[in-house]
Design a protein around this motif. Structure first.
Motif, PDB file in Angstrom:
ATOM      1  N   SER B  53     -63.974 154.342  38.661  1.00  0.00           N
ATOM      2  CA  SER B  53     -64.388 155.263  39.724  1.00  0.00           C
ATOM      3  C   SER B  53     -64.358 154.549  41.071  1.00  0.00           C
ATOM      4  O   SER B  53     -63.962 155.120  42.082  1.00  0.00           O
ATOM      5  N   LEU B  54     -64.766 153.282  41.061  1.00  0.00           N
ATOM      6  CA  LEU B  54     -64.731 152.522  42.309  1.00  0.00           C
ATOM      7  C   LEU B  54     -63.307 152.113  42.660  1.00  0.00           C
ATOM      8  O   LEU B  54     -62.877 152.202  43.814  1.00  0.00           O
ATOM      9  N   PHE B  55     -62.548 151.692  41.633  1.00  0.00           N
ATOM     10  CA  PHE B  55     -61.174 151.246  41.841  1.00  0.00           C
ATOM     11  C   PHE B  55     -60.338 152.355  42.471  1.00  0.00           C
ATOM     12  O   PHE B  55     -59.604 152.145  43.442  1.00  0.00           O
ATOM     13  N   GLY B  86     -60.212 159.870  40.318  1.00  0.00           N
ATOM     14  CA  GLY B  86     -61.415 159.083  40.587  1.00  0.00           C
ATOM     15  C   GLY B  86     -62.669 159.901  40.371  1.00  0.00           C
ATOM     16  O   GLY B  86     -63.651 159.416  39.801  1.00  0.00           O
ATOM     17  N   ALA B  87     -62.635 161.165  40.827  1.00  0.00           N
ATOM     18  CA  ALA B  87     -63.795 162.029  40.634  1.00  0.00           C
ATOM     19  C   ALA B  87     -64.055 162.242  39.143  1.00  0.00           C
ATOM     20  O   ALA B  87     -65.210 162.241  38.694  1.00  0.00           O
ATOM     21  N   ALA B  88     -62.973 162.405  38.354  1.00  0.00           N
ATOM     22  CA  ALA B  88     -63.128 162.578  36.907  1.00  0.00           C
ATOM     23  C   ALA B  88     -63.806 161.356  36.298  1.00  0.00           C
ATOM     24  O   ALA B  88     -64.730 161.483  35.480  1.00  0.00           O
ATOM     25  N   PHE B  89     -63.378 160.165  36.689  1.00  0.00           N
ATOM     26  CA  PHE B  89     -63.998 158.947  36.164  1.00  0.00           C
ATOM     27  C   PHE B  89     -65.466 158.871  36.563  1.00  0.00           C
ATOM     28  O   PHE B  89     -66.309 158.415  35.793  1.00  0.00           O
ATOM     29  N   LEU B 124     -68.866 161.542  47.773  1.00  0.00           N
ATOM     30  CA  LEU B 124     -67.803 161.059  48.659  1.00  0.00           C
ATOM     31  C   LEU B 124     -66.451 161.608  48.219  1.00  0.00           C
ATOM     32  O   LEU B 124     -65.635 162.036  49.039  1.00  0.00           O
ATOM     33  N   TYR B 125     -66.207 161.586  46.901  1.00  0.00           N
ATOM     34  CA  TYR B 125     -64.959 162.147  46.387  1.00  0.00           C
ATOM     35  C   TYR B 125     -64.851 163.638  46.706  1.00  0.00           C
ATOM     36  O   TYR B 125     -63.843 164.120  47.195  1.00  0.00           O
ATOM     37  N   ALA B 197     -56.877 150.481  29.346  1.00  0.00           N
ATOM     38  CA  ALA B 197     -56.404 151.808  28.944  1.00  0.00           C
ATOM     39  C   ALA B 197     -56.657 152.803  30.073  1.00  0.00           C
ATOM     40  O   ALA B 197     -55.793 153.625  30.417  1.00  0.00           O
ATOM     41  N   PHE B 198     -57.855 152.724  30.657  1.00  0.00           N
ATOM     42  CA  PHE B 198     -58.172 153.618  31.770  1.00  0.00           C
ATOM     43  C   PHE B 198     -57.244 153.380  32.952  1.00  0.00           C
ATOM     44  O   PHE B 198     -56.819 154.316  33.630  1.00  0.00           O
ATOM     45  N   LYS B 199     -56.926 152.091  33.219  1.00  0.00           N
ATOM     46  CA  LYS B 199     -56.037 151.796  34.338  1.00  0.00           C
ATOM     47  C   LYS B 199     -54.655 152.390  34.092  1.00  0.00           C
ATOM     48  O   LYS B 199     -54.044 152.975  34.989  1.00  0.00           O
ATOM     49  N   ALA B 200     -54.155 152.213  32.849  1.00  0.00           N
ATOM     50  CA  ALA B 200     -52.839 152.762  32.529  1.00  0.00           C
ATOM     51  C   ALA B 200     -52.864 154.284  32.667  1.00  0.00           C
ATOM     52  O   ALA B 200     -51.917 154.895  33.192  1.00  0.00           O
TER      53      ALA B 200
END
Lengths: 221, 231, 64
Positions: B53-55, B86-89, B124-125, B197-200
């Protein structure tokens, strides 16, 4: 310097002629605070405990009310374009307008605060630091709010959107503002809180006009 | 566009691979925590989601900034596409945090530093997403959003600092950090696998969204020319 | 990794908390993926349609 003062004077004159903005802000501030005893009960200890937070949140929300109109009138009648192309840099103009905005909203809030402190049974030790933190905090709120006000020019439903944009950014000011008052009431020093508040103001002072001017230029393209 | 077409299957395959490996270790091949029991498995979703979420916000803000300053259209599209992911995470972080809190502390929500900061991040998102869609001209929306994202980026460390301070000010009964005590080596494998996995996943879905946005731009441009009778 | 499948599903009594987390995370992330995929397909279809109609306008029924 005269240009700066001229813009401040102009905005003040316009605001005073209209009059309703300051009154509305103060009325909202007072009414919101007055609602809380009805909501949580009139027991003095409870009110004393929540007074700093309630006053701060109410001041925050009230100062947000007049934000939408910070640039809107000038945007709609074309004076913003003139101000943007005039010799003083737009950031300068923005800073002057923010000062005028604070004088007509933040300052009246400060004046109304003592009354509300009494109504909400704020412990007397906290009174001075409450005024001090609001004095440091409300200009910061005006500065941050100005960025939001500039961003929503020409947007659909700008008013509501403004609140969503600006409230998360207000949270640090709120935390340290209330924290300072709570600390002093509890017998602890509030020096760190006040320093952080000053630090945030010091950062916002140059950066906010810069960001707001950038947003204004986008609106004028 | 060609680059994204080439990358897409790789990103998708990587997501699948890492996801399955991550899930295997997270749910199966790792021991329960001696303190928290099986609920530590929630952490394998909660912590990587929080990292993402931060990334995603940082990537979003930086690409928005690049789009604003150097006017590179791909940057704008990358920012817009990153926001909903990002909002989903962030939502996953908040919900998994709640499900972790209930067995741990008996409450569905606690105002601890991490969850509170994630909640502010969600706003913020949402503010960014609302702003970029609030204008009739999509380009104006992206430019305004860029200013907002940059202001938000500066504020994120300030907000994090303030929220951390705020939680210590109010001295909760049990000052347990949501990450738990030191992370054991056996936990690192599922944690890192899920993180990658999340990054991919992020790269894969971002590429999809960017392609969709670029295509939408072409559709808009063509419709505009059609309307003016130029085609 | 010992014990029965039943024990594994039970998650030491925390099943009601662990499984919904994975389920919801899955649902949210897969949902975002599906939504993104569908908007991509939609835009691509719209583009194809537009290009086809432009093509037809240029060469109506074989005549140049």
């Amino acid at each position: 310097m005269t240009g700066f003062a001229a813009i401040v004077r102009r905005d003040l004159r316009l605001a005073l002629r209209q009059g309703s903005d300051s009154t509305m802000v103060v009325m909202f501030f007072v009414l919101t605070c007055v609602l809380f005893p009805f909501g949580v009960g009139p027991e003095p200890n409870i009110l004393a405990r929540i007074a700093p937070g309630v006053i701060w949140v109410a001041a925050l929300l009230a100062s947000m009310l007049a934000l939408e109109r910070l640039f809107l009138a000038d945007y709609e009648d074309g004076s913003l374009e003139l101000l943007a192309t005039a010799p003083p840099p737009l950031e300068f103009v923005v800073a002057a307008k923010i000062l005028a905005h604070w004088l007509t909203t933040g300052l009246p809030l400060l004046i109304a605060t003592p009354l509300l402190a009494i109504l909400l049974n704020l412990p007397s030790e906290g009174f001075q630091v409450l005024i001090a933190t609001l004095l440091l905090g409300t200009p910061t709120l005006s500065l941050i709010g100005a960025i939001g006000a500039a961003l929503i020019l020409g947007a659909r439903r700008g008013g509501v959107l403004l609140s969503l944009l600006v409230l998360p950014l207000y949270i640090p000011v709120l935390i340290f503002g209330v924290g300072a008052v709570d600390a002093v009431i509890g017998g602890f020093p509030a020096r760190t809180h006040v320093l952080v508040l000053s630090g945030i103001l010091a950062v916002a002072l140059p950066l906010a006009p810069f960001a707001a001017a950038a947003a204004l230029r986008q609106a004028l393209e | 566009m060609k680059l994204s077409r080439m990358l897409l299957p790789w990103a998708g395959g990587l997501t699948l691979l890492l996801g399955i490996a991550g899930l295997w270790f997270a749910l199966f091949d790792s021991p329960p925590d001696y303190q928290q029991g099986e609920t530590v498995r929630i952490m394998y979703v909660h912590v990587p989601a929080a990292w993402m979420s931060l990334f995603c916000y940082v990537v979003m803000a930086i690409s928005a900034g690049v789009g604003l300053i150097w006017k590179h259209p791909v940057a704008d599209v990358a920012a817009k596409g990153s926001a909903p992911i990002g909002a989903a995470f962030t939502i996953v972080t908040l919900i998994s945090g709640a499900f972790w809190g209930k067995p741990m502390w008996g409450k569905w929500w606690v105002w601890d530093a991490r969850l509170t900061a994630e909640l502010v991040l969600l706003f913020l998102y949402l503010g960014y997403i609302a702003l970029i869609h609030a204008f009739d001209d999509p380009k104006r929306g992206l430019k305004a959003g860029a200013v907002l994202a940059l202001v938000g980026l500066i504020n994120v460390p300030i907000i994090k600092f303030s929220v951390d301070w705020w939680t210590t000010m109010h001295q909760p009964a049990s000052v347990v950090k949501m990450g738990g005590p030191a992370i054991d080596a056996s936990m690192m494998v599922p944690l890192l696998l899920m993180a990658f996995a999340f990054k991919a996943y992020y790269i894969y879905v971002l590429l999809l969204r960017m392609r969709a946005e670029v295509t939408a731009g072409k559709v808009r441009a063509l419709r505009l020319r059609q309307a003016h009778g130029a085609v | 990794m010992q014990g029965s499948i039943g024990e594994w599903l039970d998650m030491g009594g925390y099943a009601a908390y662990v499984w919904p987390v994975y389920g919801i995370a899955f649902a949210v992330l897969i949902g975002a993926f599906i939504h993104s995929l569908r908007s991509l397909r939609g835009e691509e279809a719209a583009l194809d349609n537009l290009l086809r109609t432009i093509q037809l306008e240029r060469e109506p029924d074989g005549e140049a």
